[in-house]
Design a protein around this motif. Structure first.
Motif, PDB file in Angstrom:
ATOM      1  N   SER A   1       0.741  -1.171  -0.076  1.00 51.11           N
ATOM      2  CA  SER A   1       0.077   0.031  -0.095  1.00 51.11           C
ATOM      3  C   SER A   1       0.911   1.348  -0.124  1.00 51.11           C
ATOM      4  CB  SER A   1      -0.933   0.142   1.154  1.00 51.11           C
ATOM      5  OG  SER A   1      -2.010  -1.046   1.046  1.00 51.11           O
ATOM      6  N   PHE A   2       1.792   1.186   0.703  1.00 45.37           N
ATOM      7  CA  PHE A   2       2.634   2.503   0.915  1.00 45.37           C
ATOM      8  C   PHE A   2       3.671   2.769  -0.326  1.00 45.37           C
ATOM      9  CE2 PHE A   2       1.575   2.586   5.611  1.00 45.37           C
ATOM     10  CZ  PHE A   2       1.603   3.690   5.626  1.00 45.37           C
ATOM     11  N   LEU A   3       4.229   1.773  -0.795  1.00 42.17           N
ATOM     12  CA  LEU A   3       4.560   1.479  -2.127  1.00 42.17           C
ATOM     13  C   LEU A   3       3.878   2.208  -3.151  1.00 42.17           C
ATOM     14  CD1 LEU A   3       7.200  -1.339  -2.378  1.00 42.17           C
ATOM     15  CD2 LEU A   3       7.696   1.053  -1.701  1.00 42.17           C
ATOM     16  N   ASP A   4       2.588   1.812  -3.364  1.00 48.50           N
ATOM     17  CA  ASP A   4       1.698   2.108  -4.400  1.00 48.50           C
ATOM     18  C   ASP A   4       1.509   3.403  -4.167  1.00 48.50           C
ATOM     19  OD1 ASP A   4       1.536  -0.161  -5.675  1.00 48.50           O
ATOM     20  OD2 ASP A   4      -0.631  -0.791  -4.829  1.00 48.50           O
ATOM     21  N   THR A   5       0.931   4.103  -2.949  1.00 47.85           N
ATOM     22  CA  THR A   5       0.662   5.402  -3.153  1.00 47.85           C
ATOM     23  C   THR A   5       1.792   6.337  -3.094  1.00 47.85           C
ATOM     24  OG1 THR A   5       0.698   5.146  -0.446  1.00 47.85           O
ATOM     25  CG2 THR A   5      -1.486   4.787  -1.567  1.00 47.85           C
ATOM     26  N   ALA A   6       3.046   5.743  -3.043  1.00 45.68           N
ATOM     27  CA  ALA A   6       4.188   6.803  -3.251  1.00 45.68           C
ATOM     28  C   ALA A   6       4.723   6.516  -4.503  1.00 45.68           C
ATOM     29  CB  ALA A   6       5.304   6.337  -2.063  1.00 45.68           C
ATOM     30  N   THR A   7       4.760   5.431  -5.132  1.00 41.87           N
ATOM     31  CA  THR A   7       5.530   5.270  -6.242  1.00 41.87           C
ATOM     32  C   THR A   7       4.377   5.716  -7.567  1.00 41.87           C
ATOM     33  OG1 THR A   7       6.641   3.347  -5.340  1.00 41.87           O
ATOM     34  CG2 THR A   7       6.788   3.539  -7.649  1.00 41.87           C
ATOM     35  N   TYR A   8       3.291   5.364  -7.640  1.00 41.54           N
ATOM     36  CA  TYR A   8       2.432   5.664  -8.636  1.00 41.54           C
ATOM     37  C   TYR A   8       2.578   7.192  -8.884  1.00 41.54           C
ATOM     38  CZ  TYR A   8       0.372   1.209  -9.915  1.00 41.54           C
ATOM     39  OH  TYR A   8       0.384  -0.066 -10.316  1.00 41.54           O
ATOM     40  N   PRO A   9       2.357   8.084  -7.919  1.00 40.11           N
ATOM     41  CA  PRO A   9       2.393   9.381  -8.233  1.00 40.11           C
ATOM     42  C   PRO A   9       3.703  10.016  -8.437  1.00 40.11           C
ATOM     43  CG  PRO A   9       1.933   9.134  -5.847  1.00 40.11           C
ATOM     44  CD  PRO A   9       1.687   7.836  -6.458  1.00 40.11           C
ATOM     45  N   ALA A  10       4.723   9.258  -7.601  1.00 34.61           N
ATOM     46  CA  ALA A  10       6.356   9.866  -7.798  1.00 34.61           C
ATOM     47  C   ALA A  10       6.659   9.579  -9.092  1.00 34.61           C
ATOM     48  CB  ALA A  10       7.180   8.958  -6.954  1.00 34.61           C
ATOM     49  N   VAL A  11       6.489   8.433  -9.665  1.00 35.57           N
ATOM     50  CA  VAL A  11       6.941   8.120 -11.207  1.00 35.57           C
ATOM     51  C   VAL A  11       6.289   9.106 -12.175  1.00 35.57           C
ATOM     52  CG1 VAL A  11       7.960   6.067 -11.029  1.00 35.57           C
ATOM     53  CG2 VAL A  11       5.653   6.344 -11.727  1.00 35.57           C
ATOM     54  N   ALA A  12       4.672   9.410 -12.133  1.00 34.08           N
ATOM     55  CA  ALA A  12       4.003  10.407 -12.861  1.00 34.08           C
ATOM     56  C   ALA A  12       4.742  11.839 -12.620  1.00 34.08           C
ATOM     57  CB  ALA A  12       2.673  10.219 -12.584  1.00 34.08           C
ATOM     58  N   GLU A  13       5.254  12.015 -11.422  1.00 34.12           N
ATOM     59  CA  GLU A  13       5.848  13.563 -11.256  1.00 34.12           C
ATOM     60  C   GLU A  13       7.152  13.631 -11.853  1.00 34.12           C
ATOM     61  OE1 GLU A  13       3.236  13.583  -6.889  1.00 34.12           O
ATOM     62  OE2 GLU A  13       5.414  13.312  -7.117  1.00 34.12           O
ATOM     63  N   ILE A  14       8.053  12.414 -11.827  1.00 35.35           N
ATOM     64  CA  ILE A  14       9.405  12.600 -12.425  1.00 35.35           C
ATOM     65  C   ILE A  14       9.148  12.381 -13.887  1.00 35.35           C
ATOM     66  CG2 ILE A  14      11.388  11.314 -12.819  1.00 35.35           C
ATOM     67  CD1 ILE A  14      11.042  10.208  -9.799  1.00 35.35           C
ATOM     68  N   ILE A  15       8.522  11.577 -14.447  1.00 29.29           N
ATOM     69  CA  ILE A  15       8.279  11.264 -16.080  1.00 29.29           C
ATOM     70  C   ILE A  15       6.840  12.220 -16.313  1.00 29.29           C
ATOM     71  CG2 ILE A  15       8.316   9.778 -18.008  1.00 29.29           C
ATOM     72  CD1 ILE A  15       9.527   7.877 -16.118  1.00 29.29           C
ATOM     73  N   TYR A  16       6.792  13.383 -16.074  1.00 32.42           N
ATOM     74  CA  TYR A  16       5.441  14.186 -16.039  1.00 32.42           C
ATOM     75  C   TYR A  16       4.862  14.356 -17.525  1.00 32.42           C
ATOM     76  CZ  TYR A  16       8.681  17.952 -16.949  1.00 32.42           C
ATOM     77  OH  TYR A  16       9.622  18.498 -17.491  1.00 32.42           O
ATOM     78  N   LYS A  17       5.933  13.874 -18.549  1.00 32.45           N
ATOM     79  CA  LYS A  17       5.261  14.313 -19.954  1.00 32.45           C
ATOM     80  C   LYS A  17       4.513  12.982 -20.561  1.00 32.45           C
ATOM     81  CE  LYS A  17       8.238  18.144 -21.496  1.00 32.45           C
ATOM     82  NZ  LYS A  17       9.281  18.404 -22.428  1.00 32.45           N
ATOM     83  N   TYR A  18       4.925  11.688 -19.701  1.00 30.36           N
ATOM     84  CA  TYR A  18       4.426  10.404 -20.241  1.00 30.36           C
ATOM     85  C   TYR A  18       3.890   9.761 -19.039  1.00 30.36           C
ATOM     86  CZ  TYR A  18       6.940  11.926 -24.455  1.00 30.36           C
ATOM     87  OH  TYR A  18       7.579  12.852 -25.151  1.00 30.36           O
ATOM     88  N   THR A  19       2.854  10.296 -18.410  1.00 30.96           N
ATOM     89  CA  THR A  19       2.564   9.743 -17.147  1.00 30.96           C
ATOM     90  C   THR A  19       1.975   8.107 -17.498  1.00 30.96           C
ATOM     91  OG1 THR A  19       0.369  10.563 -17.232  1.00 30.96           O
ATOM     92  CG2 THR A  19       1.855  11.696 -15.919  1.00 30.96           C
TER      93      THR A  19
END
Length: 395
Positions: free
Chosen positions: A113-131
């Motif tokens: 749960s903690f990895l999901d709720t951190a990683t999904y938004p985090a990678v989208a914030e890092i690779i923001y042009k291709y979420t």
């Protein structure tokens, strides 16, 4: 994308490589047999109840894991997830009885749960042009780990190490990744520290029959691949007659199907509305499950593993989440959490029930639940055009 965040993205994806091992280790027939002996249960299906505890852990933690990720930041949630996973892996490797293993598995669900709720938004914030590509990368790393699972088990057998060496090594690996995450840079996100709780968001939500149907698809779509992942190898060995040293190959075919779906669906989704896949893929799963149940040969089990990997584990849950976000843009966070809670509830209840059933009965239950998913998806598809128009007018 700022290149300084590339190492951070790699750490996050590698966490999901380890997660891929974690979420499938308890489904491996040779591991189940070893753990049943270690715990003195005498019944390998009892190990499925421990896999169900992963869902209980997610169910317990999801309502607050998401808000904490927004409030405390992605890094803290990643560290909580990594630490909990270390306890899970070590607990499974050394658990003297089923009670200790159950507690460890609950912590494994909390880690997820903690990895999901951190990683999904985090990678989208890092690779923001291709979420979309960023989040599909998570599933890709999970699938690679599951594809390699028979190879890892083969190394253990070839070197005469215990199969439980694998979760121990995975625990060490994710501990190292957790340490690296302490020093890795994460993007600063506007609004972190101001999140509302799930309960507060629910008070402002206005649910429809279609939103309820989509939440229930979170349950049915999870059931299809979790029941297969955790019980199909037992069916293959006991009913279809696959040899003990060959049955783990079902995992390889399953993972290959999942990876094929990630590629093919990402291409098709540009031409076909993603809501249509909520009907098409589960319908394919129903047909394949029926064939496996009726034909009962090693060949059909291998084919079934690939097809179920493609049609059930290749993104139906993610597409249901995407559809629900399109249709209900004002309650995205709330309704996405509810879809995931339904998924976790399924993981706990359905696998707990499966632990008390025969392998044949589990296939029948899987067919029934997947048929219900098809009916729910048909209902959503019939109303989709009008719902999408209404949602666009509300924005």
């Amino acid at each position: 994308m700022n290149k300084k965040y590339l190492p951070s993205a790699l750490i996050l994806y590698l966490n999901y490589f380890i997660h891929g091992i974690g979420c499938s280790i308890l489904s491996q027939q040779v591991v189940k047999e070893l753990l049943a002996e270690q715990w003195g249960t005498g019944d390998i299906m009892g190990v499925t109840a421990i896999a169900a505890a992963l869902g209980l852990g997610r169910l317990i933690s999801l309502p607050f894991a998401g808000p904490l990720s927004d409030k405390l930041g992605r890094r803290i949630s990643v560290l909580i997830g990594c630490a909990s996973y270390v306890i899970f892996f070590v607990g499974i490797a050394f658990s003297p009885n089923i009670t200790v293993a159950y507690v460890a598995a609950v912590l494994g669900g909390i880690a997820n749960s903690f990895l999901d709720t951190a990683t999904y938004p985090a990678v989208a914030e890092i690779i923001y042009k291709y979420t979309g590509i960023a989040t599909m990368g998570i599933k890709f790393f999970i699938s690679i780990a599951q594809l390699l699972m028979p190879f890892f088990l083969g190394i253990c057998a070839g070197t005469k190490m215990s199969y439980l060496t694998l979760p121990l090594v995975a625990g060490i690996a994710i501990a190292v990744l957790g340490v690296l995450a302490i020093f890795a840079p994460f993007p600063k996100v506007e609004g972190v520290g101001k999140s509302e709780s799930l309960i507060n968001n629910l008070k402002n939500a206005h649910f429809s029959a279609e939103s309820v149907a989509l939440i229930l698809i979170g349950f049915t779509s999870t059931a299809t691949f979790q029941l297969w992942l955790n019980c199909a190898q037992t069916f293959g060995k006991e009913i279809a007659g696959i040899a003990s040293d060959q049955v783990s190959m079902m995992q390889t075919y399953y993972s290959a199907g999942t990876m094929a779906a990630l590629v093919v669906t990402s291409l098709l989704i540009m031409k076909v509305k993603q809501v249509r896949f909520l009907v098409i893929y589960p319908l394919i799963s129903v047909i394949m499950l029926a064939l496996v149940y009726l034909v009962r040969t090693p060949q059909i089990c291998y084919i079934g593993a690939f097809v179920i990997g493609y049609s059930a584990a290749g993104g139906v849950l993610q597409m249901a989440t995407a559809v629900v976000n399109d249709l209900f843009p004002k309650i995205k966070g709330t309704i996405t959490s509810l879809v995931m809670i339904a998924s976790s509830l399924c993981n706990y209840t359905i696998l707990t029930a499966a632990a008390k059933m025969t392998a044949e009965s589990v296939i029948v239950m899987n067919i029934i639940i997947t048929v219900i998913g098809v009916v729910l998806a048909l209902f959503v598809n019939v109303r989709y055009g009008k719902l999408l128009k209404n949602s666009q007018q509300e924005v």
